[in-house]
Write a protein that holds these residues in place. Structure first.
Motif, PDB file in Angstrom:
ATOM      1  N   VAL A  89       0.859  -1.186   0.000  1.00  0.00           N
ATOM      2  CA  VAL A  89       0.000   0.000   0.000  1.00  0.00           C
ATOM      3  C   VAL A  89       0.891   1.230   0.000  1.00  0.00           C
ATOM      4  N   VAL A 138      -0.397   0.271  -7.978  1.00  0.00           N
ATOM      5  CA  VAL A 138      -0.224  -0.559  -6.785  1.00  0.00           C
ATOM      6  C   VAL A 138      -0.987  -1.867  -6.941  1.00  0.00           C
ATOM      7  N   ALA A 139      -2.236  -1.783  -7.402  1.00  0.00           N
ATOM      8  CA  ALA A 139      -3.048  -2.988  -7.573  1.00  0.00           C
ATOM      9  C   ALA A 139      -2.418  -3.944  -8.582  1.00  0.00           C
ATOM     10  N   ALA A 168      -3.196   4.277  -7.585  1.00  0.00           N
ATOM     11  CA  ALA A 168      -3.783   3.059  -7.034  1.00  0.00           C
ATOM     12  C   ALA A 168      -3.745   1.930  -8.056  1.00  0.00           C
ATOM     13  N   ASN A 224       0.520  -5.634  -7.039  1.00  0.00           N
ATOM     14  CA  ASN A 224       0.136  -6.653  -6.054  1.00  0.00           C
ATOM     15  C   ASN A 224      -0.297  -7.943  -6.739  1.00  0.00           C
ATOM     16  N   VAL A 248      -3.637   5.430  -1.785  1.00  0.00           N
ATOM     17  CA  VAL A 248      -4.351   4.166  -1.968  1.00  0.00           C
ATOM     18  C   VAL A 248      -5.066   3.845  -0.652  1.00  0.00           C
ATOM     19  N   SER A 267      -6.058  -1.016  -3.802  1.00  0.00           N
ATOM     20  CA  SER A 267      -4.845  -1.824  -3.708  1.00  0.00           C
ATOM     21  C   SER A 267      -4.974  -3.158  -4.415  1.00  0.00           C
TER      22      SER A 267
END
Length: 276
Positions: free
Chosen positions: A82, A145-146, A142, A149, A86, A117
Motif C-alpha cells: 500500500v 499498486v493494484a 492506485a 500486487n 491508496v 490496492s
C-alpha cells in the motif's frame, strides 16, 4: 536500548495517539528490524534496537497510518503493498470476500469496481482456481499498486484505468460471474479519525451528502456487467442497508444483507430478482 525496550518506549509515546499503541509499536519495530512481527517477538527482543526506529514512531505520532509507514497491509492472509493515495484495506471488507465466495464459488470472471490496492480482487482470485479478473480504478497511483500486487502474488488479473462517472467506461469490459465493489460511501461531513481524514484518499472515501452517490451510479449499471446468473457484492456503511437495498430493488435486484464479524451490516449481495 534493546528491541524490547524500544517497543515499550514507542508504545508509551503512542498511547495518546492510537488505541492500538502496543500493536503499532510492534509493527513499526518489526519493520525497522526487517522481519515479521511474530519473528521479532520470538527472537529479536534482546537485540539492539535498529537505527531509525524512532523516526518511524515520530511519523505515527503525526497520525500517519502504520500501513503507509511500513508500506504493507495484510488482507485475507495476503501481504499487500500500500502507499499514500491508496485506500488501506480493512479486515471488515473481508465480509465481501466471504459473501461473494458463498454466492458464486464457481465464478470464472470477476470484476472489482474501485479496486484500490487490489485487495478484493486478489483475495477472490486466490480462492477461485482458474478464474480471471479485472480491477477498475480511476486513480493511476492506485492502479499501479493494484497491478503490482496481483503480479507479485502471481494472480491472473489485470487493472484498467476507468472513471465510472464518465460515459462509456464499461463498454468493452464484457460480462462477469461476480462483481464486487467497496466504493466510497462516507458522508461528506462525516467525522473521521485523523489517520483517515488527513491521510487516506478522499476520492475513495466520500460520496456526497448521504454517502450514496457511488451506489446511484453503479447499481443501475450492474446488470449490464453480469452474466444472467451472476451476482454482485457491495460493501456498505453500517447505516446504509435500507437505502442501498432500495436502490438495488429499483434496478431489478434482490438484495441479501451480510454482517461483519462485529455484527454490523457490511455487505449486500445482489442477484436478479425472480419475476413471478
Amino acid at each position: 536500548m534493546t528491541v524490547g525496550e524500544a517497543i515499550r518506549a514507542a508504545a508509551a509515546r503512542l498511547a495518546g495517539v492510537s488505541d492500538t499503541a502496543r500493536l503499532d509499536a510492534e509493527l513499526l519495530l518489526a519493520h525497522a528490524v526487517g522481519t515479521t512481527r511474530s519473528g521479532m517477538l520470538l527472537s529479536c527482543l534482546r537485540d539492539p534496537a535498529p537505527a531509525g526506529w524512532d523516526r518511524l514512531v515520530e511519523q505515527r505520532t503525526r497520525h500517519v497510518p502504520v500501513a503507509y509507514i511500513v508500506g504493507r497491509q495484510e488482507f485475507w492472509g495476503l501481504d499487500l503493498a500500500v502507499a499514500p493515495g491508496v485506500l488501506i484495506p480493512r479486515a471488515d471488507s473481508e465480509t465481501i470476500v466471504r459473501a461473494a465466495l458463498a454466492a458464486r464459488p464457481d465464478a470464472r470472471r470477476v470484476l472489482d469496481l474501485g479496486t484500490g490496492s487490489g485487495a478484493l480482487l486478489a483475495a477472490l482470485l486466490s480462492e477461485l482456481p482458474g478464474a480471471t479478473g479485472i480491477g477498475v480504478e480511476a486513480s493511476p497511483a492506485a492502479a499501479d499498486v493494484a497491478a503490482n500486487n496481483l503480479a507479485q502474488l502471481g494472480l491472473p488479473g489485470e487493472v484498467v484505468l476507468r472513471d465510472w462517472n464518465r460515459p462509456g467506461w464499461r463498454a468493452d469490459l464484457g460480462r462477469f460471474d461476480l462483481v464486487v465493489s467497496n466504493p466510497p460511501y462516507v458522508e461528506d461531513d462525516a467525522a473521521l479519525a485523523p489517520e483517515v481524514r488527513d491521510h487516506e484518499p478522499s476520492a475513495a472515501l466520500f460520496a456526497g451528502a448521504d454517502g450514496l452517490d457511488a451506489y446511484r451510479v453503479l447499481i443501475p449499471q450492474t446488470a449490464a456487467l453480469l452474466e444472467p446468473d451472476g451476482v454482485a457484492a457491495f460493501e456498505i456503511g453500517h447505516t446504509q442497508a435500507a437505502a442501498v437495498t432500495n436502490l438495488a430493488e429499483e434496478a431489478g435486484f434482490a438484495a441479501a444483507l451480510h454482517h461483519d464479524l462485529a455484527g454490523r451490516p457490511r455487505c449486500l449481495v445482489l442477484a436478479r430478482a425472480v419475476v413471478r
